[in-house]
Write a protein that holds these residues in place. Structure first.
Motif, PDB file in Angstrom:
ATOM      1  N   ALA A 180       8.157   1.751 -16.219  1.00  0.00           N
ATOM      2  CA  ALA A 180       7.281   0.481 -15.944  1.00  0.00           C
ATOM      3  C   ALA A 180       6.710   0.063 -14.767  1.00  0.00           C
ATOM      4  O   ALA A 180       6.450  -1.018 -14.462  1.00  0.00           O
ATOM      5  N   ALA A 181       6.996   0.991 -13.671  1.00  0.00           N
ATOM      6  CA  ALA A 181       6.858   0.597 -12.348  1.00  0.00           C
ATOM      7  C   ALA A 181       5.286   0.325 -12.098  1.00  0.00           C
ATOM      8  O   ALA A 181       5.151  -0.749 -11.490  1.00  0.00           O
ATOM      9  N   PRO A 182       4.196   0.802 -12.810  1.00  0.00           N
ATOM     10  CA  PRO A 182       3.128   0.317 -12.754  1.00  0.00           C
ATOM     11  C   PRO A 182       2.808  -1.136 -12.735  1.00  0.00           C
ATOM     12  O   PRO A 182       2.153  -2.050 -12.126  1.00  0.00           O
ATOM     13  N   SER A 183       3.195  -1.397 -14.068  1.00  0.00           N
ATOM     14  CA  SER A 183       2.879  -2.765 -14.509  1.00  0.00           C
ATOM     15  C   SER A 183       3.628  -3.868 -13.845  1.00  0.00           C
ATOM     16  O   SER A 183       3.414  -5.072 -13.148  1.00  0.00           O
ATOM     17  N   MET A 184       4.987  -3.334 -13.362  1.00  0.00           N
ATOM     18  CA  MET A 184       5.713  -4.271 -12.473  1.00  0.00           C
ATOM     19  C   MET A 184       5.214  -4.353 -11.147  1.00  0.00           C
ATOM     20  O   MET A 184       5.450  -5.519 -10.451  1.00  0.00           O
ATOM     21  N   LEU A 185       4.493  -3.442 -10.502  1.00  0.00           N
ATOM     22  CA  LEU A 185       3.880  -3.497  -9.292  1.00  0.00           C
ATOM     23  C   LEU A 185       2.542  -4.693  -9.344  1.00  0.00           C
ATOM     24  O   LEU A 185       2.428  -5.338  -8.566  1.00  0.00           O
ATOM     25  N   ASP A 186       1.859  -4.416 -10.609  1.00  0.00           N
ATOM     26  CA  ASP A 186       0.756  -5.311 -10.577  1.00  0.00           C
ATOM     27  C   ASP A 186       1.374  -6.671 -10.818  1.00  0.00           C
ATOM     28  O   ASP A 186       0.626  -7.705 -10.217  1.00  0.00           O
ATOM     29  N   GLU A 187       2.526  -7.016 -11.546  1.00  0.00           N
ATOM     30  CA  GLU A 187       3.018  -8.378 -11.694  1.00  0.00           C
ATOM     31  C   GLU A 187       3.522  -8.917 -10.113  1.00  0.00           C
ATOM     32  O   GLU A 187       3.367 -10.291  -9.744  1.00  0.00           O
TER      33      GLU A 187
ATOM     34  N   GLN B 226       0.681  -1.228  -0.058  1.00  0.00           N
ATOM     35  CA  GLN B 226      -0.086   0.019  -0.038  1.00  0.00           C
ATOM     36  C   GLN B 226       0.822   1.191  -0.075  1.00  0.00           C
ATOM     37  O   GLN B 226       0.417   2.389  -0.607  1.00  0.00           O
ATOM     38  N   ARG B 227       1.906   1.215   0.742  1.00  0.00           N
ATOM     39  CA  ARG B 227       2.884   2.322   0.821  1.00  0.00           C
ATOM     40  C   ARG B 227       3.263   2.620  -0.640  1.00  0.00           C
ATOM     41  O   ARG B 227       3.620   3.528  -1.050  1.00  0.00           O
ATOM     42  N   LEU B 228       3.930   1.303  -1.300  1.00  0.00           N
ATOM     43  CA  LEU B 228       4.333   1.545  -2.470  1.00  0.00           C
ATOM     44  C   LEU B 228       3.691   2.173  -3.682  1.00  0.00           C
ATOM     45  O   LEU B 228       3.905   2.757  -4.543  1.00  0.00           O
ATOM     46  N   GLU B 229       2.300   1.668  -3.469  1.00  0.00           N
ATOM     47  CA  GLU B 229       1.253   2.321  -4.533  1.00  0.00           C
ATOM     48  C   GLU B 229       1.339   3.838  -4.275  1.00  0.00           C
ATOM     49  O   GLU B 229       0.864   4.465  -5.262  1.00  0.00           O
ATOM     50  N   LYS B 230       1.253   4.136  -3.166  1.00  0.00           N
ATOM     51  CA  LYS B 230       1.181   5.864  -2.790  1.00  0.00           C
ATOM     52  C   LYS B 230       2.391   6.607  -3.677  1.00  0.00           C
ATOM     53  O   LYS B 230       2.128   7.827  -4.003  1.00  0.00           O
ATOM     54  N   ILE B 231       3.410   5.785  -3.788  1.00  0.00           N
ATOM     55  CA  ILE B 231       4.669   6.597  -4.179  1.00  0.00           C
ATOM     56  C   ILE B 231       4.918   6.226  -5.918  1.00  0.00           C
ATOM     57  O   ILE B 231       5.806   6.550  -6.395  1.00  0.00           O
ATOM     58  N   LEU B 232       3.988   5.759  -6.500  1.00  0.00           N
ATOM     59  CA  LEU B 232       4.023   5.231  -7.981  1.00  0.00           C
ATOM     60  C   LEU B 232       4.442   6.562  -8.691  1.00  0.00           C
ATOM     61  O   LEU B 232       5.065   6.327  -9.510  1.00  0.00           O
ATOM     62  N   PRO B 233       3.555   7.513  -8.605  1.00  0.00           N
ATOM     63  CA  PRO B 233       3.989   8.781  -9.565  1.00  0.00           C
ATOM     64  C   PRO B 233       5.345   9.027  -9.463  1.00  0.00           C
ATOM     65  O   PRO B 233       6.000   9.279 -10.585  1.00  0.00           O
ATOM     66  N   ASP B 234       6.007   8.960  -8.266  1.00  0.00           N
ATOM     67  CA  ASP B 234       7.437   9.454  -8.392  1.00  0.00           C
ATOM     68  C   ASP B 234       8.390   8.325  -8.684  1.00  0.00           C
ATOM     69  O   ASP B 234       9.301   8.750  -9.368  1.00  0.00           O
ATOM     70  N   LEU B 235       7.969   7.363  -8.451  1.00  0.00           N
ATOM     71  CA  LEU B 235       8.704   6.101  -8.912  1.00  0.00           C
ATOM     72  C   LEU B 235       8.695   5.837 -10.599  1.00  0.00           C
ATOM     73  O   LEU B 235       9.681   5.372 -11.173  1.00  0.00           O
TER      74      LEU B 235
ATOM     75  N   GLU C  88      -0.587 -15.318  -5.687  1.00  0.00           N
ATOM     76  CA  GLU C  88      -0.577 -16.718  -6.250  1.00  0.00           C
ATOM     77  C   GLU C  88       0.290 -17.506  -5.129  1.00  0.00           C
ATOM     78  O   GLU C  88      -0.026 -18.639  -5.118  1.00  0.00           O
ATOM     79  N   GLN C  89       1.189 -16.786  -4.690  1.00  0.00           N
ATOM     80  CA  GLN C  89       2.061 -17.782  -3.468  1.00  0.00           C
ATOM     81  C   GLN C  89       1.513 -17.577  -2.118  1.00  0.00           C
ATOM     82  O   GLN C  89       2.189 -18.387  -1.372  1.00  0.00           O
ATOM     83  N   GLY C  90       0.393 -16.740  -1.935  1.00  0.00           N
ATOM     84  CA  GLY C  90      -0.182 -16.913  -0.954  1.00  0.00           C
ATOM     85  C   GLY C  90       0.305 -16.045   0.370  1.00  0.00           C
ATOM     86  O   GLY C  90      -0.218 -16.147   1.476  1.00  0.00           O
ATOM     87  N   PHE C  91       1.041 -14.863   0.063  1.00  0.00           N
ATOM     88  CA  PHE C  91       1.507 -14.087   1.378  1.00  0.00           C
ATOM     89  C   PHE C  91       1.018 -12.671   0.999  1.00  0.00           C
ATOM     90  O   PHE C  91       1.216 -11.916   1.627  1.00  0.00           O
ATOM     91  N   LEU C  92      -0.064 -12.489   0.273  1.00  0.00           N
ATOM     92  CA  LEU C  92      -0.858 -11.143   0.172  1.00  0.00           C
ATOM     93  C   LEU C  92      -2.255 -11.680  -0.451  1.00  0.00           C
ATOM     94  O   LEU C  92      -2.452 -12.293  -1.168  1.00  0.00           O
ATOM     95  N   HIS C  93      -3.054 -10.930   0.691  1.00  0.00           N
ATOM     96  CA  HIS C  93      -4.440 -11.302   0.658  1.00  0.00           C
ATOM     97  C   HIS C  93      -5.153  -9.853   0.531  1.00  0.00           C
ATOM     98  O   HIS C  93      -6.513  -9.903   0.452  1.00  0.00           O
ATOM     99  N   ILE C  94      -4.948  -8.948  -0.184  1.00  0.00           N
ATOM    100  CA  ILE C  94      -5.724  -7.735  -0.462  1.00  0.00           C
ATOM    101  C   ILE C  94      -6.342  -7.863  -1.897  1.00  0.00           C
ATOM    102  O   ILE C  94      -5.621  -8.311  -2.873  1.00  0.00           O
ATOM    103  N   PRO C  95      -7.480  -7.328  -2.044  1.00  0.00           N
ATOM    104  CA  PRO C  95      -8.089  -7.506  -3.333  1.00  0.00           C
ATOM    105  C   PRO C  95      -7.236  -6.729  -4.347  1.00  0.00           C
ATOM    106  O   PRO C  95      -6.731  -5.796  -4.233  1.00  0.00           O
ATOM    107  N   SER C  96      -7.442  -7.143  -5.713  1.00  0.00           N
ATOM    108  CA  SER C  96      -6.648  -6.324  -6.767  1.00  0.00           C
ATOM    109  C   SER C  96      -7.142  -5.046  -7.010  1.00  0.00           C
ATOM    110  O   SER C  96      -8.531  -5.040  -6.967  1.00  0.00           O
ATOM    111  N   GLY C  97      -6.440  -4.257  -7.279  1.00  0.00           N
ATOM    112  CA  GLY C  97      -6.678  -2.769  -7.446  1.00  0.00           C
ATOM    113  C   GLY C  97      -6.996  -1.983  -6.296  1.00  0.00           C
ATOM    114  O   GLY C  97      -7.352  -0.618  -5.942  1.00  0.00           O
ATOM    115  N   LYS C  98      -6.972  -2.434  -4.977  1.00  0.00           N
ATOM    116  CA  LYS C  98      -6.978  -1.930  -3.627  1.00  0.00           C
ATOM    117  C   LYS C  98      -5.774  -1.733  -2.904  1.00  0.00           C
ATOM    118  O   LYS C  98      -5.839  -1.385  -1.594  1.00  0.00           O
ATOM    119  N   ALA C  99      -4.718  -2.157  -3.560  1.00  0.00           N
ATOM    120  CA  ALA C  99      -3.287  -1.972  -2.994  1.00  0.00           C
ATOM    121  C   ALA C  99      -3.169  -0.410  -2.649  1.00  0.00           C
ATOM    122  O   ALA C  99      -2.617  -0.033  -1.892  1.00  0.00           O
TER     123      ALA C  99
END
Length: 390
Positions: free
Chosen positions: A365-372, A350-359, A379-390
């Motif tokens: 390619a930071a937005p697509s890399m963060l989505d990846e 979530q903190r990384l999502e907030k600094i995407l404009p500067d990144l 898929e690996q089971g260590f993040l459980h927030i819904p897509s698009g709400k990070a």
């Protein structure tokens, strides 16, 4: 059959009176003057002390209101010399000459106080606890016990012990107590090395830090003269003190994660993350994360880790990112081993999502890399927030 109760005399027809009965204890209670009908008994503790008894002490007969705890060898000397009592036992209403506790009891209480200090970081509470025990004869044991517990703990606890020694000096621990405490510790190095192989190096760091903090005089190191056990530790301390900028270095001898500035903690995180991307050793990286002792700050680790992976893969993101995969594997390993919590991972994303404009200025390619990365994490089971709400 008929049972007739024994009576006190032939003229008495009432209940049995046991006052004239001889009590047990091999005649401990004896009749006074041979009169078996007397109501008064003389017990052994009422009899005068026998001066011919090998254990007779004249001071005890003269002053029965005081007693001496046999927990320390100087207790008798204190009382015979005419010195006042060192404490007062309210439970028994008697004065106490010498320490209030035995050495074993004192060590247990000091250990409990130090372990509590690891959790609270309240050095004043440790000082108050030591003062309340009124056992100045055992104060050198505080140094040995505190450092021994620090050897078994991590860098944060060792830094706390170094700060505690500075708080304990000069009251309640005097210069002589601290030096004697280090001498006892150095003399027991052979036993410490059996359980803690790195004990000599760590005790040398403790000793050098104590000199920098002006807890121990530098003359203590020169007076050892290589004639005592543990002098190799003294040589280690002298080497640390002989380096350039030794004061600044020894103030940080236990590394980050011990309450130092956040900037230093961030630098340590950047270093371990970059080393991991080069070595790809999960166990080594996990060990470094543990040593940080900053569970509340793991979201910063996630944020910086993903950011470094993006920068390592370059400005253009045309194919699957190997560094991003490696970083996802690291955080999966840390979550599975309960080193980093899922909440901290989500907070870092979530903190990384907030600094995407500067990144994006540095990594287009930071937005697509963060989505990846989020997709890999789900898929690996260590993040459980819904897509698009990070």
């Amino acid at each position: 059959r008929n049972i007739t109760r024994k009576k006190t005399d032939s003229s008495t027809t009432g209940h049995y009176d046991s006052r004239n009965k001889k009590h047990g204890g091999a005649g401990k209670g004896k009749w006074v003057g041979g009169n078996k009908h007397s109501d008064h008994l003389t017990l052994e503790e009422d009899l005068p002390l026998d001066e011919n008894d090998p254990l007779y002490v004249a001071e005890e007969d003269a002053d029965p209101s005081s007693y001496v705890l046999s927990s320390h060898e100087t207790a008798d000397e204190l009382r015979i010399s005419g010195a006042g009592p060192s404490a007062y036992d309210a439970d028994n209403d008697k004065a106490v000459y010498g320490p209030m506790l035995t050495c074993a009891e004192f060590k247990i209480r000091v250990s409990d106080a130090v372990r509590e200090y690891f959790d609270s970081s309240d050095a004043d509470e440790v000082v108050r606890c030591i003062d309340e025990m009124k056992c100045r004869e055992y104060h050198p044991e505080v140094v040995k016990r505190a450092i021994s517990l620090g050897l078994d703990a991590g860098p944060r606890e060792r830094e706390l012990i170094s700060r505690l020694l500075a708080c304990l000096h000069p009251n309640p621990l005097s210069d002589d107590c601290l030096e004697l405490g280090f001498e006892v510790l150095l003399d027991s190095m052979d036993d410490l090395v059996i359980d803690i192989p790195d004990a000599k190096a760590m005790v040398g760091s403790f000793l050098a830090r104590a000199v920098v903090d002006e807890v121990v005089a530098p003359a203590f190191l020169s007076n050892r003269n290589n004639s005592h056990p543990g002098d190799c530790v003294v040589e280690k301390a002298v080497q640390l003190l002989s380096r350039e900028h030794c004061t600044a270095r020894l103030e940080k001898v236990w590394g980050p994660g011990d309450g130092r500035p956040v900037s230093e903690l961030k630098s340590a995180m950047d270093q371990l993350l970059k080393e991991y991307l080069l070595s790809r050793e999960l166990d080594e990286a996990a060990s470094c994360v543990r040593e940080l002792k900053a569970k509340h700050f793991h979201h910063e680790l996630v944020k910086r880790g993903v950011k470094i992976a993006m920068e390592e893969d370059g400005r253009d993101h045309a194919s699957k990112s190997s560094s991003l995969d490696a970083m996802a594997a690291l955080f999966k390993f840390l979550v599975q081993n309960s080193i980093v919590s899922e909440f901290q991972v989500a907070k870092g994303v979530q903190r990384l999502e907030k600094i995407l404009p500067d990144l994006k200025l540095d990594v287009p390619a930071a937005p697509s890399m963060l989505d990846e990365f989020e997709t890999l994490a789900r898929e690996q089971g260590f993040l459980h927030i819904p897509s698009g709400k990070a």
